[in-house]
Design a protein around this motif. Structure first.
Motif, PDB file in Angstrom:
ATOM      1  N   PHE A  72      -6.003   0.759   4.300  1.00 15.42           N
ATOM      2  CA  PHE A  72      -4.641   0.686   3.773  1.00 15.42           C
ATOM      3  C   PHE A  72      -3.939  -0.484   4.447  1.00 15.42           C
ATOM      4  CE2 PHE A  72      -5.932   5.065   3.233  1.00 15.42           C
ATOM      5  CZ  PHE A  72      -5.455   5.397   1.975  1.00 15.42           C
ATOM      6  N   LEU A  73      -3.303  -1.344   3.640  1.00 17.92           N
ATOM      7  CA  LEU A  73      -2.688  -2.567   4.140  1.00 17.92           C
ATOM      8  C   LEU A  73      -1.168  -2.442   4.159  1.00 17.92           C
ATOM      9  CD1 LEU A  73      -4.821  -5.159   2.129  1.00 17.92           C
ATOM     10  CD2 LEU A  73      -5.314  -4.131   4.355  1.00 17.92           C
ATOM     11  N   PRO A  74      -0.502  -3.098   5.112  1.00 16.87           N
ATOM     12  CA  PRO A  74       0.963  -3.033   5.210  1.00 16.87           C
ATOM     13  C   PRO A  74       1.641  -4.063   4.310  1.00 16.87           C
ATOM     14  CG  PRO A  74       0.087  -4.225   7.087  1.00 16.87           C
ATOM     15  CD  PRO A  74      -1.098  -3.793   6.260  1.00 16.87           C
ATOM     16  N   LEU A  75       1.848  -3.718   3.055  1.00 15.58           N
ATOM     17  CA  LEU A  75       2.527  -4.591   2.103  1.00 15.58           C
ATOM     18  C   LEU A  75       3.904  -3.994   1.849  1.00 15.58           C
ATOM     19  CD1 LEU A  75      -0.512  -5.036  -0.314  1.00 15.58           C
ATOM     20  CD2 LEU A  75       0.225  -6.576   1.512  1.00 15.58           C
ATOM     21  N   PHE A  76       4.957  -4.719   2.223  1.00 17.66           N
ATOM     22  CA  PHE A  76       6.260  -4.096   2.373  1.00 17.66           C
ATOM     23  C   PHE A  76       7.170  -4.169   1.155  1.00 17.66           C
ATOM     24  CE2 PHE A  76       4.838  -4.971   6.704  1.00 17.66           C
ATOM     25  CZ  PHE A  76       4.965  -3.714   7.254  1.00 17.66           C
ATOM     26  N   ASP A  77       6.777  -4.851   0.114  1.00 13.95           N
ATOM     27  CA  ASP A  77       7.613  -4.845  -1.085  1.00 13.95           C
ATOM     28  C   ASP A  77       6.729  -4.942  -2.316  1.00 13.95           C
ATOM     29  OD1 ASP A  77       7.113  -7.686  -1.685  1.00 13.95           O
ATOM     30  OD2 ASP A  77       8.466  -8.112  -0.022  1.00 13.95           O
ATOM     31  N   GLN A  78       7.345  -4.717  -3.467  1.00 14.87           N
ATOM     32  CA  GLN A  78       6.594  -4.694  -4.714  1.00 14.87           C
ATOM     33  C   GLN A  78       5.958  -6.044  -5.025  1.00 14.87           C
ATOM     34  OE1 GLN A  78       6.435  -2.400  -7.884  1.00 14.87           O
ATOM     35  NE2 GLN A  78       6.030  -1.102  -6.110  1.00 14.87           N
ATOM     36  N   ALA A  79       6.645  -7.135  -4.716  1.00 11.44           N
ATOM     37  CA  ALA A  79       6.087  -8.454  -5.006  1.00 11.44           C
ATOM     38  C   ALA A  79       4.811  -8.689  -4.214  1.00 11.44           C
ATOM     39  CB  ALA A  79       7.119  -9.539  -4.686  1.00 11.44           C
ATOM     40  N   ALA A  80       4.803  -8.291  -2.951  1.00 12.12           N
ATOM     41  CA  ALA A  80       3.599  -8.452  -2.129  1.00 12.12           C
ATOM     42  C   ALA A  80       2.474  -7.573  -2.642  1.00 12.12           C
ATOM     43  CB  ALA A  80       3.928  -8.124  -0.675  1.00 12.12           C
ATOM     44  N   GLY A  81       2.816  -6.353  -3.048  1.00 14.31           N
ATOM     45  CA  GLY A  81       1.802  -5.454  -3.588  1.00 14.31           C
ATOM     46  C   GLY A  81       1.210  -5.990  -4.882  1.00 14.31           C
ATOM     47  N   GLN A  82       2.072  -6.520  -5.757  1.00 12.74           N
ATOM     48  CA  GLN A  82       1.586  -7.071  -7.021  1.00 12.74           C
ATOM     49  C   GLN A  82       0.658  -8.254  -6.777  1.00 12.74           C
ATOM     50  OE1 GLN A  82       4.661  -8.297  -9.750  1.00 12.74           O
ATOM     51  NE2 GLN A  82       3.222  -9.267 -11.151  1.00 12.74           N
ATOM     52  N   ALA A  83       1.068  -9.150  -5.877  1.00 11.37           N
ATOM     53  CA  ALA A  83       0.242 -10.320  -5.591  1.00 11.37           C
ATOM     54  C   ALA A  83      -1.113  -9.908  -5.022  1.00 11.37           C
ATOM     55  CB  ALA A  83       0.974 -11.252  -4.614  1.00 11.37           C
ATOM     56  N   ALA A  84      -1.110  -8.947  -4.111  1.00 12.04           N
ATOM     57  CA  ALA A  84      -2.367  -8.480  -3.508  1.00 12.04           C
ATOM     58  C   ALA A  84      -3.268  -7.830  -4.557  1.00 12.04           C
ATOM     59  CB  ALA A  84      -2.070  -7.501  -2.373  1.00 12.04           C
ATOM     60  N   PHE A  85      -2.673  -7.094  -5.497  1.00  9.67           N
ATOM     61  CA  PHE A  85      -3.460  -6.459  -6.550  1.00  9.67           C
ATOM     62  C   PHE A  85      -4.066  -7.505  -7.473  1.00  9.67           C
ATOM     63  CE2 PHE A  85      -3.558  -4.555 -10.876  1.00  9.67           C
ATOM     64  CZ  PHE A  85      -4.579  -3.638 -10.651  1.00  9.67           C
TER      65      PHE A  85
ATOM     66  N   LYS B  46      -1.552   2.329  12.408  1.00  5.87           N
ATOM     67  CA  LYS B  46      -0.269   1.759  12.823  1.00  5.87           C
ATOM     68  C   LYS B  46       0.768   2.266  11.843  1.00  5.87           C
ATOM     69  CE  LYS B  46      -2.057  -2.490  14.965  1.00  5.87           C
ATOM     70  NZ  LYS B  46      -3.491  -2.190  14.724  1.00  5.87           N
ATOM     71  N   ALA B  47       1.894   2.737  12.358  1.00  5.00           N
ATOM     72  CA  ALA B  47       2.874   3.419  11.520  1.00  5.00           C
ATOM     73  C   ALA B  47       3.456   2.534  10.433  1.00  5.00           C
ATOM     74  CB  ALA B  47       4.001   3.985  12.388  1.00  5.00           C
ATOM     75  N   GLU B  48       3.403   1.194  10.606  1.00  2.00           N
ATOM     76  CA  GLU B  48       3.965   0.330   9.574  1.00  2.00           C
ATOM     77  C   GLU B  48       3.108   0.279   8.333  1.00  2.00           C
ATOM     78  OE1 GLU B  48       1.214  -2.536  11.739  1.00  2.00           O
ATOM     79  OE2 GLU B  48       2.494  -0.832  12.269  1.00  2.00           O
ATOM     80  N   GLY B  49       1.869   0.822   8.393  1.00  3.05           N
ATOM     81  CA  GLY B  49       1.079   0.912   7.175  1.00  3.05           C
ATOM     82  C   GLY B  49      -0.366   0.477   7.280  1.00  3.05           C
ATOM     83  N   THR B  50      -0.875   0.190   8.471  1.00  3.52           N
ATOM     84  CA  THR B  50      -2.277  -0.179   8.630  1.00  3.52           C
ATOM     85  C   THR B  50      -3.095   1.048   9.005  1.00  3.52           C
ATOM     86  OG1 THR B  50      -1.717  -2.414   9.366  1.00  3.52           O
ATOM     87  CG2 THR B  50      -3.921  -1.605   9.901  1.00  3.52           C
ATOM     88  N   LEU B  51      -4.047   1.408   8.138  1.00  2.00           N
ATOM     89  CA  LEU B  51      -4.948   2.523   8.405  1.00  2.00           C
ATOM     90  C   LEU B  51      -6.352   2.105   8.009  1.00  2.00           C
ATOM     91  CD1 LEU B  51      -2.137   3.842   7.046  1.00  2.00           C
ATOM     92  CD2 LEU B  51      -3.387   5.941   7.410  1.00  2.00           C
ATOM     93  N   ASN B  52      -7.315   2.489   8.802  1.00  2.00           N
ATOM     94  CA  ASN B  52      -8.702   2.230   8.460  1.00  2.00           C
ATOM     95  C   ASN B  52      -9.543   3.471   8.727  1.00  2.00           C
ATOM     96  OD1 ASN B  52      -9.026  -0.693   7.643  1.00  2.00           O
ATOM     97  ND2 ASN B  52      -7.888  -0.933   9.565  1.00  2.00           N
ATOM     98  N   HIS B  53     -10.264   3.883   7.695  1.00  2.00           N
ATOM     99  CA  HIS B  53     -11.189   5.010   7.774  1.00  2.00           C
ATOM    100  C   HIS B  53     -12.610   4.489   7.567  1.00  2.00           C
ATOM    101  CE1 HIS B  53      -8.082   8.243   7.261  1.00  2.00           C
ATOM    102  NE2 HIS B  53      -7.454   7.300   6.581  1.00  2.00           N
ATOM    103  N   LYS B  54     -13.561   5.078   8.232  1.00  2.00           N
ATOM    104  CA  LYS B  54     -14.965   4.779   7.944  1.00  2.00           C
ATOM    105  C   LYS B  54     -15.678   6.066   7.546  1.00  2.00           C
ATOM    106  CE  LYS B  54     -17.324   5.364  12.418  1.00  2.00           C
ATOM    107  NZ  LYS B  54     -18.208   4.723  13.411  1.00  2.00           N
TER     108      LYS B  54
END
Length: 594
Positions: free
Chosen positions: A271-284, A247-255
């Motif tokens: 690859f997950l669709p995390l749209f800002d730095q705060a979301a990325g930091q929290a997910a990490f 999905k172009a917004e940022g969802t990709l899955n490879h096997k």
């Protein structure tokens, strides 16, 4: 055999393997030196613990790819590093590939072996890799790969021709790199023979590039007119992973592709669709993703402090560097390189680094720090126009040039800027406008998708007073990802006036033409380094010739200790992800969600 292209780079064994993961730069280091923990020339660092434990098979590595822009799934006609790095490097093989950027070492990919006799640089022979199969998607349906697949890939690149016979130099961006190919033959289903019109010392480097991936001829026949629809079923490769959904917004899955002929440890990559730095930091921090690159130094320092000894900081130079670009080959005003030099001189490159990256970056003058073995030293760069430590002098001289060459009469300067960069770096647009308005003209910014910029480039709508939307219209962009440790081929392609890509950037310069043409055929690496120094000096003094370098930044790639990678590098390394694994025995893995 690695051939002359990679073996002659002169970069083997440079840099350190500092793996403490806790250091970060507080100010911009010299352009020809590395940030702590990164290689001094190639911007690479080996994963510190890969060799310490036996790799474990299984698991899915998770990252983020949100806020990216995609152009096409036809990798031979793509110019966006997102397509190269997040998709095709995982799914498709080039004929050869970099096994190690740090050691400038090439290894097998679609081809198992190759040879180019030192006595005859006009011929190369490749042998197909054993037990190589295409992924089981229609219309290819899992058939065995052949030498003919490689041949058709090479001919399509050389001829820049679509299946209906249309020659399309505007979207086969790298076609000129294949222009020396004279004949392509396949004496048998396992053998490919290339003959060149004249000695070709860069063919292996071209074939190892992140966009030089072999596509199945049947897939091209079926999808060539539809690759811009960006559908997962269009991606059919022979690589370690198979694209399952996109999905172009940022969802990709490879096997994992189980018929891949080399070892591959992970079950998949997501690859997950995390749209800002705060979301990325929290997910990490919650280990929903395994790696994160903070944009702000304060965030970086905080994470390193709170998770001391639990994460590594793998510092690389950015593969995509800041640029201001024009189209000065077709007419006024930007065919006047003195106007370009005037703009270059008023740009405060140090301010870009300090304001946008809190000092985590450096100056960049046509050759990025990741290729520093071929670059002049920063001590010389800061004596050239546009890079002076006395920026007030640069601004004063820039204004004089602008006025002397009719700049005030141009009126409003229309400036296109990519929306994804403004989203990632708030204040990016305002800083560019403020810098350019020092010349006295009004600057009107227009924040647009990168795809809009690409379409306007192809339509020659930048800097072309004879085309709709042309004239004073220019744009800000970033470089395509740096392809490898040596800049010579890229300098020839982007700056020599005979080359298609050079024609979309800026005015030709006889001095630069002479230097890049000589370097392109020079077999001695020491002489090529000297010639690249001369090229850099000349290009900077002529305002970048339509490709105006501004800054480069550092990527602080944070990763939990359980994530094991073969190499972190400035260059696209995702073709090495078959070597990535997750150490479930590492203490940091215990709280990772499944």
């Amino acid at each position: 055999a690695t051939g002359i292209g990679a073996a002659a780079l002169g970069l083997v064994g440079c840099g350190d393997d500092d793996d403490d993961g806790g250091d970060s730069p507080t100010s911009a280091p010299a352009a020809n030196t590395a940030a702590p923990g990164a290689s001094a020339t190639t911007g690479t660092s080996a994963s510190p613990t890969v060799a310490a434990n036996a790799p474990i098979k299984g698991g899915t590595a998770r990252f983020t790819s949100a806020n990216n822009t995609w152009d096409t799934f036809d990798i031979q006609r793509s110019i966006f590093s997102t397509t190269a790095a997040y998709i095709v490097a995982l799914t498709n093989l080039g004929i050869v590939q970099y096994d190690s950027f740090k050691e400038a070492k090439l290894g097998p990919a679609f081809a198992q072996s190759w040879e180019q006799p030192a006595s005859d640089l006009t011929q190369m022979t490749f042998k197909l890799r054993d037990n190589l199969f295409w992924q089981n998607k229609p219309p290819v349906n899992g058939r065995a790969a052949t030498a003919t697949d490689m041949a058709k890939f090479l001919l399509r690149e050389r001829d820049a021709t679509l299946k209906d016979g249309t020659v399309d130099k505007s979207t086969f961006y790298r076609s000129s790199q294949y222009a020396l190919i004279d004949t392509v033959t396949t004496p048998d289903e396992k053998t490919l023979v290339l003959k060149f019109k004249s000695p070709n010392i860069f063919m292996l480097d071209t074939l190892a590039g992140s966009y030089s991936k072999v596509q199945a001829p049947e897939a091209i026949d079926k999808f060539e007119g539809e690759y811009n629809k960006l559908q997962a079923d269009q991606i059919i490769g022979t690589g370690a992973f198979q694209l399952q959904d996109f999905k172009a917004e940022g969802t990709l899955n490879h096997k994992r592709f189980d018929k891949f002929p080399d070892q591959s440890y992970l079950d998949g990559i997501g690859f997950l669709p995390l749209f800002d730095q705060a979301a990325g930091q929290a997910a990490f921090e919650q280990k929903q993703i395994d790696s994160f690159t903070p944009a702000k130094k304060a965030v970086l320092d905080d994470i390193l402090k709170r998770f001391d000894k639990q994460i590594t900081n793998n510092i690389t130079f950015s593969a995509n560097n800041g640029l201001l670009l024009t189209n000065g080959t077709v007419g006024p005003p930007w065919n006047n390189d003195q106007l370009l030099l005037a703009i270059s001189r008023v740009l405060d490159r140090r301010l870009f680094v300090s304001q946008l990256y809190q000092g985590l970056g450096g100056l960049y003058g046509q050759i990025p720090p990741s290729q520093a073995a071929f670059s002049i030293k920063e001590s010389e760069l800061i004596t050239l126009p546009g890079y002076l430590e006395d920026h007030a002098k640069d601004v004063a001289e820039g204004k004089k040039l602008w006025e002397a060459n009719g700049g005030p009469a141009l009126g409003t300067i229309h400036l296109d800027l990519p929306d994804v960069v403004e989203l990632a770096l708030p204040g990016f647009t305002a800083l560019w406008v403020k810098q350019m308005e020092q010349l006295g003209n009004k600057v009107e910014p227009n924040i647009v998708p990168f795809s809009t910029i690409i379409s306007k480039i192809n339509a020659l709508q930048y800097g072309n007073s004879g085309a709709a939307g042309g004239g004073t219209n220019i744009y800000i962009g970033v470089t395509s990802d740096t392809q490898g440790p040596e800049p010579t081929l890229g300098a020839y392609q982007n700056y020599h006036s005979s080359q298609p890509r050079a024609k979309i950037y800026g005015p030709a310069n006889p001095e630069v033409d002479g230097i890049t043409e000589k370097a392109f055929i020079e077999p001695d690496v020491a002489k090529r380094k000297s010639l690249m120094n001369d090229f850099q000096r000349a290009a900077v003094k002529h305002g970048g010739m339509g490709l105006m370098s501004t800054y480069t930044n550092f990527n602080n790639n944070l990763a939990w200790n359980y994530l094991k990678r073969a190499e972190w590098a400035t260059f696209v390394t995702s073709h090495q992800f078959n070597k990535m694994w997750i150490d479930t025995k590492d203490p940091t893995y215990s709280s990772r969600p499944t």
